[in-house]
Structure formats: C-alpha cells, structure tokens
Design a protein around this motif. Structure first.
Motif, PDB file in Angstrom:
ATOM      1  N   LYS A   1       0.830  -1.211   0.000  1.00 22.71           N
ATOM      2  CA  LYS A   1       0.000   0.000   0.000  1.00 22.71           C
ATOM      3  C   LYS A   1       0.864   1.261   0.000  1.00 22.71           C
ATOM      4  CE  LYS A   1      -1.962   1.699   3.761  1.00 22.71           C
ATOM      5  NZ  LYS A   1      -2.866   1.865   4.945  1.00 22.71           N
ATOM      6  N   TYR A   2       1.887   1.287   0.873  1.00 25.13           N
ATOM      7  CA  TYR A   2       2.731   2.480   0.958  1.00 25.13           C
ATOM      8  C   TYR A   2       3.652   2.614  -0.250  1.00 25.13           C
ATOM      9  CZ  TYR A   2       1.177   3.633   5.649  1.00 25.13           C
ATOM     10  OH  TYR A   2       0.411   4.010   6.730  1.00 25.13           O
TER      11      TYR A   2
ATOM     12  N   PHE B   1       2.871   1.709  -3.249  1.00 19.40           N
ATOM     13  CA  PHE B   1       1.971   2.225  -4.305  1.00 19.40           C
ATOM     14  C   PHE B   1       1.767   3.724  -4.150  1.00 19.40           C
ATOM     15  CE2 PHE B   1      -2.272   3.035  -6.126  1.00 19.40           C
ATOM     16  CZ  PHE B   1      -2.090   2.513  -7.399  1.00 19.40           C
ATOM     17  N   ARG B   2       1.617   4.177  -2.905  1.00 17.64           N
ATOM     18  CA  ARG B   2       1.420   5.613  -2.658  1.00 17.64           C
ATOM     19  C   ARG B   2       2.660   6.424  -3.027  1.00 17.64           C
ATOM     20  NH1 ARG B   2      -1.505   6.117   3.265  1.00 17.64           N
ATOM     21  NH2 ARG B   2      -3.527   5.202   2.693  1.00 17.64           N
TER      22      ARG B   2
ATOM     23  N   PRO C   1       1.580   8.717  -6.362  1.00 15.73           N
ATOM     24  CA  PRO C   1       0.982   9.529  -5.316  1.00 15.73           C
ATOM     25  C   PRO C   1      -0.442   9.989  -5.628  1.00 15.73           C
ATOM     26  CG  PRO C   1       2.687  10.753  -6.504  1.00 15.73           C
ATOM     27  CD  PRO C   1       2.794   9.325  -6.936  1.00 15.73           C
TER      28      PRO C   1
ATOM     29  N   HIS D   1      -5.281   5.822  -5.699  1.00 13.89           N
ATOM     30  CA  HIS D   1      -6.096   5.563  -4.495  1.00 13.89           C
ATOM     31  C   HIS D   1      -6.061   4.087  -4.185  1.00 13.89           C
ATOM     32  CE1 HIS D   1      -7.669   9.686  -4.529  1.00 13.89           C
ATOM     33  NE2 HIS D   1      -7.864   9.544  -5.824  1.00 13.89           N
TER      34      HIS D   1
END
Length: 318
Positions: free
Chosen positions: A307-308, A310-311, A315, A318
């Motif tokens: 998850k992080y 991917f962020r 950026p 979602h």
C-alpha cells in the motif's frame, strides 16, 4: 622496538587493508556490497516506517520485526560505510578510538540480534503451543522489556572486548589485514600475550550464542511436538508456515556468524581474501534478506508495504 601501549600517543591510527591480494578489484567488489547495503537499508527502514504508521501492526510480532530491523541497520552500518571508503577512496586509516568503538558496536549488535532471534522463537512457541493465551503472555510491554534485557546483556558482555584490546601492547605493526576492526583481528597484531582475549572471545561465542541456540532449539523442539499432535492437515501446514521465516533467518545469520567468528581463530588454511569476503557477507546478506523474507511470508506486513509503496510511486492513485 619497545612496545607502546595502544592508548599511548605513539599509536594513534590503525590501517585497514581491505581485502589483501584483491586491491586492484576493490572497485568491482564494492558494487555488490554497496548494492546489498542500500537494499538492506531501504527494506529495513520500510519495515520500521510501515509498522510505525499502521496501528494494526502495533503487535508483539511486528515489534520484534522492528527490533530485528534496527539490529540489521546497526550491524551493516557499523562496517559497510568504512569498507566503501576503503574501496572507493583508499581511506584505510582508522583512529584507535574509532577502531575500538567499531569492535564494541559490531559485536554488541550481533549479540543483541541473537537475543532478538531467541525472543522471536519464544513468540512462535507461544503462538503455536498456547494460542489462546498469546495475547496475555506476550504483550507489547513484555516484548519491549525482553528487548531491553537483551540490549543490556549485549552491552555488559561485549564491553570487555575493547577494554581488553586497550591494554595490549602494540609494537611496529598497526596494519589490520581486514575491512573492519574485528576483536581477534586487532588482538593478533599485538606483540603481547593475547590468551585472555582469545579465551574471552571464544567463551562469549559459545556461552552467549550457544545458550541462545539451545533456547531456540528448545522452543522448536516443543513446537514440533505440538505440530505433530495436530490432526488437521490444513492446521498442520499453517503452523509450520508461521515458523519458516524465522527458521530461514536463523540458519542464514548463525551460519555466517559462526563462520566469521571461528575462522578468525581456526582458519589458518583459508585464503585471507576468501575468508574476508565471506565474513563480510554476514554484514550485508542477512540485513538485505531479512525484510524480504518476512515481507514475503507475513501477509499483513506484505499488504501494508504494498500500500505504501503504491502511494510513493503513484501519489495520485487511491
């Protein structure tokens, strides 16, 4: 030449040779070492970041993974930056104080890491043998207390190493045929009696780490006994799967550590460059692979890291 004590002003620096006989290849050798070191730092800092950010990961098992990550960062950073300075810039000098500090730090962190692996084995034992009591036996506070006790043990047991070295007389020789200040590598340069150094180092290797291995073996003996009593094949495989990451880390770390420790004392038949390269793998391979092993085998951690990641790279997503 008269012997001058290590703390005397006559001896202010040691010279680390890097890898004797392979000086011309230092640039090439630095590539895998620097790559492994960077991957290890990124992986371990990612574990610390994700566990710190996610409330759902504030559990004993993940607190132990953070302790392991900290020891991995510490043990690789104690050695690799200086080794890269030797490889890239030929900066071979190290002050006496710096050498003794490095000796203490890398040995203390190694003992601390051993303690963390013992606590992790106990964690797996409780999770499999007493799952209903796990939350009451292993709280975050209890894990933190065990970690502090492991740190205290490491400091108390390894502090005599630099103190013993500081009392040794050194004559003309101040060249260490190594990439870092390992206790016995420094002691062997002395023109005095190093019997106490040899004995203390060997006792610590076998008593401290031998005791830790015995506790891990006991934990896994009890785990195996409990697993063999499980009738359901699915539950049987699940129980084994919870231990595979820890077993992989234990085998990798202990094999490389004991090789490094014992060859300093009994490895006269091993070519110096082979010994030094393999000994240094202990400082880069486990720190690089540990977060990968636990990331792959621990679904909850793997999902949060994904998850992080991917962020970070997307950026706007979602």
């Amino acid at each position: 030449m008269a012997a001058s004590n290590l703390t005397a002003s006559g001896l202010s620096t040691f010279i680390l040779t890097g890898i004797p006989g392979l000086e011309a290849a230092h640039g090439w050798i630095s590539i895998p070492f620097s790559t492994f070191y960077i991957i290890g730092l990124l992986g371990n800092f990612m574990v610390l970041f994700v566990v710190g950010k996610e409330q759902t990961l504030h559990k004993p098992m993940y607190l132990l993974l953070c302790m392991l990550a900290l020891t991995d960062i510490g043990i690789s950073t104690a050695v690799i930056p200086k080794a890269l300075c030797i490889f890239w810039f030929n900066l071979k000098g190290i002050t006496v104080a710096g050498c003794l500090t490095q000796t203490f730090f890398l040995h203390a962190v190694s003992v601390m890491q051993s303690a963390v692996l013992v606590i992790m084995a106990f964690d797996r034992y409780v999770a499999i043998c007493s799952p209903l009591r796990y939350a009451t036996i292993l709280t975050n506070t209890r894990i933190a207390t065990l970690g502090l006790l492991g740190l205290l043990r490491a400091v108390l047991f390894m502090l005599p190493l630099p103190l013993l070295l500081s009392r040794l007389p050194f004559c003309a020789n101040h060249i260490i045929p190594h990439m870092y200040c390992e206790h016995m590598a420094v002691a062997k340069m002395s023109c005095g009696d190093i019997t106490v150094n040899r004995a203390y180092g060997l006792v610590m290797a076998f008593v401290v780490l031998g005791l830790d291995l015995m506790l891990v073996a006991l934990s896994y003996g009890l785990i195996i006994g409990a697993v063999l009593r499980i009738s359901s094949k699915k539950a049987y495989l699940k129980a084994l799967n919870t231990c595979t990451a820890h077993i992989c880390v234990m085998l990798m770390s202990c094999t490389l550590f004991f090789f490094s420790t014992l060859t300093h004392r009994f490895g006269q038949g091993i070519a110096p460059h082979i010994h030094i390269i393999l000994a240094n793998l202990y400082f880069v391979v486990p720190p690089m692979l540990n977060p990968i092993i636990y990331g792959v085998k621990t679904k909850e951690l793997r999902d949060k890291v994904g998850k992080y990641t991917f962020r970070i790279f997307l950026p706007g997503g979602h």
